[in-house]
Design an enzyme around this catalytic site. Sequence first.
Site, short mmCIF file in Angstrom:
data_model
loop_
_atom_site.label_atom_id
_atom_site.label_comp_id
_atom_site.label_asym_id
_atom_site.label_seq_id
_atom_site.Cartn_x
_atom_site.Cartn_y
_atom_site.Cartn_z
N LYS A 35 -0.72 -1.44 0.70
CA LYS A 35 0.51 -1.24 -0.09
C LYS A 35 1.70 -0.81 0.76
CE LYS A 35 -0.49 3.53 -1.18
NZ LYS A 35 -1.41 4.40 -1.91
N ARG A 130 -3.19 14.32 -9.25
CA ARG A 130 -2.54 13.06 -9.61
C ARG A 130 -3.50 12.39 -10.58
NH1 ARG A 130 -1.01 8.52 -5.27
NH2 ARG A 130 -3.18 7.99 -5.70
#
Length: 353
Positions: A35, A130
Amino acid sequence: MTPCLKVYREKIYENARRVLEACSRCSINLTAVTKGASAAPEIVKTLWESGCRSFGDSRLANIKEIKNIFPEAETTLIRPPMASEIPELALYADNVLVSMRECLPLLNGARAKTGKALGIILMVEMGDLRDGIMPDEIEVFADFARSHDNLRLRGVAANFGCFGAILPTKDKLEQLVDIKLKLERMGHEELICSGGASSSLLLLERGEIPRGVNGLRVGEAILTGTDVTRQRDIGWLNRDTMILETEIIEIRRKPSAPLGESGVDAFGNPQFFEDRGERLRGIAAIGRQDVNVSGLSPLLDGIEILGASSDHIVLDLEAVKNELRYGNTLGFTVSYSAMLALFTSKYVKIEFI
Ligand SMILES: *Cc1c(COP(=O)(O)O)cnc(C)c1O
């Protein structure tokens, strides 16, 4: 043409080989995370040539890109899926990280067409706060996954240093291994225990990765040779994998403290500058819409980054020995977050070397 990000494929190739070797010495399966470089085809090919066969990315568009280049590659979506992307995701990904029960029936339905089970990796909350399932919910979650014909539980994973800046430790990874072992005792077979990302490599170096961790998902270390969570360059990897080049569009002597009544800057922040008298200053033609400016380090000695607006970086050049002029090109090394932004800016040319 500038701005230009020069990417040295050979350096990334070497990094990937070294990380692969370090992992294989500990019987760890590496998932290369793409990514940071928007899964650019040249990067994916470089990683493939180095021997990587498992790829992870947080964006479905990138997973599709990888599958298009290498249909044999194993792909994992490493962000919990959006409900709206599940129909398409089920056609392209081999595995998906999951943290919500609601995903499972949707994934199962969408996968029915393909005739091959979709791998489910349970993201476990280990304190970074998260994404992740609370540890006490894991067993029920895993059994729910098992009740779907087109899904197969592949393992557990945890993230560290992403949001809460919590570092992976031997202790935390042992807890994750315990969860994996518990699921295996419940009849879930041959599970992956994916023990984090680049920030877990320090434990690998020190031989502190617990037995039972058999997977890592590494992006940053391969792409930039760094571990931002510990603010370190990784000594056994190349740091000089890419260089940003940008041109000087203004250079002149100016006062160092702004003159007049102070408001806030273009991004809403108040600004204070020390008065150091008149200094040689320059403007480089790139800005905050292209890059995380605090992630840039000038190659030339003596350059100080004073700040930036959307399209300009303002530099103090007083201490530079070389004579600089309008039109000269300046080079910068980039941090992971700077790279991430540069790869997605349509104003930056990416040049692979
Ligand atoms: C980005 C990401 C990774 C890779 O992290 P690096 O620090 O780049 O190695 C691994 N896992 C998840 C879930 C991620 O979001």
